[in-house]
Design a protein around this motif. Structure first.
Motif, PDB file in Angstrom:
ATOM      1  N   UNK A   1       0.833  -1.212   0.000  1.00 31.78           N
ATOM      2  CA  UNK A   1       0.000   0.000   0.000  1.00 31.78           C
ATOM      3  C   UNK A   1       0.861   1.254   0.000  1.00 31.78           C
ATOM      4  N   UNK A   2       2.143   1.109   0.282  1.00 37.05           N
ATOM      5  CA  UNK A   2       3.008   2.287   0.198  1.00 37.05           C
ATOM      6  C   UNK A   2       3.770   2.277  -1.127  1.00 37.05           C
ATOM      7  N   UNK A   3       4.196   3.454  -1.546  1.00 33.14           N
ATOM      8  CA  UNK A   3       4.867   3.596  -2.841  1.00 33.14           C
ATOM      9  C   UNK A   3       6.319   3.174  -2.749  1.00 33.14           C
ATOM     10  N   UNK A   4       6.986   3.572  -1.670  1.00 32.87           N
ATOM     11  CA  UNK A   4       8.404   3.234  -1.524  1.00 32.87           C
ATOM     12  C   UNK A   4       8.828   3.348  -0.064  1.00 32.87           C
ATOM     13  N   UNK A   5       9.915   2.648   0.245  1.00 32.95           N
ATOM     14  CA  UNK A   5      10.479   2.666   1.606  1.00 32.95           C
ATOM     15  C   UNK A   5      11.963   2.979   1.505  1.00 32.95           C
ATOM     16  N   UNK A   6      12.454   3.776   2.434  1.00 36.97           N
ATOM     17  CA  UNK A   6      13.894   4.008   2.480  1.00 36.97           C
ATOM     18  C   UNK A   6      14.408   3.831   3.910  1.00 36.97           C
ATOM     19  N   UNK A   7      15.673   3.421   4.023  1.00 36.84           N
ATOM     20  CA  UNK A   7      16.294   3.225   5.343  1.00 36.84           C
ATOM     21  C   UNK A   7      17.789   3.474   5.220  1.00 36.84           C
ATOM     22  N   UNK A   8      18.379   4.131   6.212  1.00 35.49           N
ATOM     23  CA  UNK A   8      19.838   4.315   6.153  1.00 35.49           C
ATOM     24  C   UNK A   8      20.633   3.071   6.539  1.00 35.49           C
ATOM     25  N   UNK A   9      20.038   2.163   7.336  1.00 36.49           N
ATOM     26  CA  UNK A   9      20.797   1.030   7.872  1.00 36.49           C
ATOM     27  C   UNK A   9      20.078  -0.308   7.677  1.00 36.49           C
ATOM     28  N   UNK A  10      20.876  -1.388   7.692  1.00 37.18           N
ATOM     29  CA  UNK A  10      20.330  -2.742   7.820  1.00 37.18           C
ATOM     30  C   UNK A  10      20.240  -3.046   9.310  1.00 37.18           C
ATOM     31  N   UNK A  11      19.176  -3.705   9.718  1.00 35.61           N
ATOM     32  CA  UNK A  11      18.984  -4.034  11.131  1.00 35.61           C
ATOM     33  C   UNK A  11      19.798  -5.271  11.492  1.00 35.61           C
ATOM     34  N   UNK A  12      21.063  -5.065  11.780  1.00 45.73           N
ATOM     35  CA  UNK A  12      21.923  -6.157  12.231  1.00 45.73           C
ATOM     36  C   UNK A  12      23.105  -5.553  12.991  1.00 45.73           C
ATOM     37  N   UNK A  13      23.931  -6.409  13.560  1.00 48.22           N
ATOM     38  CA  UNK A  13      25.153  -5.999  14.260  1.00 48.22           C
ATOM     39  C   UNK A  13      24.872  -4.866  15.258  1.00 48.22           C
ATOM     40  N   UNK A  14      25.661  -3.793  15.131  1.00 47.79           N
ATOM     41  CA  UNK A  14      25.610  -2.735  16.138  1.00 47.79           C
ATOM     42  C   UNK A  14      24.303  -1.926  16.070  1.00 47.79           C
TER      43      UNK A  14
ATOM     44  N   UNK B   1      18.593   9.794   3.898  1.00 48.36           N
ATOM     45  CA  UNK B   1      17.981   8.788   3.021  1.00 48.36           C
ATOM     46  C   UNK B   1      16.780   9.353   2.274  1.00 48.36           C
ATOM     47  N   UNK B   2      15.951  10.109   2.995  1.00 50.54           N
ATOM     48  CA  UNK B   2      14.751  10.682   2.364  1.00 50.54           C
ATOM     49  C   UNK B   2      15.162  11.661   1.269  1.00 50.54           C
ATOM     50  N   UNK B   3      16.148  12.508   1.587  1.00 50.60           N
ATOM     51  CA  UNK B   3      16.584  13.503   0.589  1.00 50.60           C
ATOM     52  C   UNK B   3      17.142  12.809  -0.647  1.00 50.60           C
ATOM     53  N   UNK B   4      17.862  11.721  -0.428  1.00 51.35           N
ATOM     54  CA  UNK B   4      18.485  11.020  -1.544  1.00 51.35           C
ATOM     55  C   UNK B   4      17.467  10.250  -2.377  1.00 51.35           C
ATOM     56  N   UNK B   5      16.548   9.574  -1.701  1.00 50.38           N
ATOM     57  CA  UNK B   5      15.656   8.657  -2.426  1.00 50.38           C
ATOM     58  C   UNK B   5      14.305   9.236  -2.817  1.00 50.38           C
TER      59      UNK B   5
END
Ligand SMILES: [Zn+2]
Ligand SMILES: [Zn+2]
Length: 237
Positions: free
Chosen positions: A68-81, A108-112
């Protein structure tokens, strides 16, 4: 407190509450947000990322199932630190990290989403009971900080109607059912025809973001864009 008194107390404050890395929580020099090691090793998402799960294209397993959303952005992968950092931020009240996480999401938002005119930022809500237990909604604080950085208005557009098991603790198979029908919209006049940026902390199965986006779409949002601190390649069921 006067400026002078603040100045005098600052070494004392620093001794008791030293600045800590927003990710690994080690003590760091004053006025920095992340330690040298984390700056080098944090799982930052660089290069081409999937527009639906935000994982690097090579690690995407979402099969581009429509959402239902158009796109998702994230700066990080949820792992490690990142797991450590988000844990401290969420459960140990280490709210200093809010500004760091907001800054990273803002990039991330500005970039994507640079070609999108966003009208409002909103956030995944909590029930009144959850709010009462903690006194605030961490994701709302994140949305507020992001609003300042992106110079966008933050609006409460979603409400959570009843308790669910924490998504994080729920078996993947049950996640979709766990959040179905849990959310509704408020201030619906701010939703119709608008581009909404929806904020959450972590995307696991994506069902929470999808369910919130579904409600915003039902109230005629033009598009829902999502942003989180960290994402995973867990698949929706
Ligand atoms: Zn660190
Ligand atoms: Zn994907």
């Amino acid at each position: 407190m006067s400026a002078l008194l603040k100045e005098l107390l600052s070494p004392i404050r620093a001794a008791f509450f030293p600045d800590r890395c927003a990710l690994c929580h080690r003590v760091i020099p004053k006025d920095t947000k992340v330690c040298k090691t984390c700056r080098k090793t944090a799982p930052v998402i660089r290069g081409n990322a999937c527009h639906l799960c935000a994982m690097p294209e090579k690690e995407c397993t979402c099969k581009k199932h429509s959402r239902y959303y158009t796109a998702l952005t994230a700066p990080f992968i949820y792992k490690d630190v990142l797991k450590t950092g988000i844990h401290y931020w969420k459960y140990k009240n280490y709210t200093v990290s809010t500004s760091f996480f907001a800054e990273m999401i803002a990039s991330s938002v500005k970039e994507n989403f640079s070609d999108v005119t966003l009208d409002y930022i909103t956030f995944v809500p909590q029930t009144e009971k959850e709010m009462a237990e903690k006194g605030y909604n961490q994701t709302e604080l994140l949305a507020d900080a992001l609003g300042e950085k992106l110079e966008l208005p933050v609006a409460t557009l979603l409400v959570k109607l009843y308790e669910t098991n924490r998504q994080h603790d729920t078996e993947l198979l049950f996640k979709s059912g766990n959040v179905a029908g849990v959310f509704d919209c408020v201030q619906t006049e701010k939703i119709k025809g608008k581009n909404i940026l929806l904020i959450d902390d972590i995307k696991t199965s994506g069902n929470t973001l999808n369910e919130c986006s579904k409600m915003l779409s039902l109230y005629d949002a033009e598009n829902v864009y999502c942003a989180v601190i960290a994402t995973t390649n867990l698949r929706r069921n």
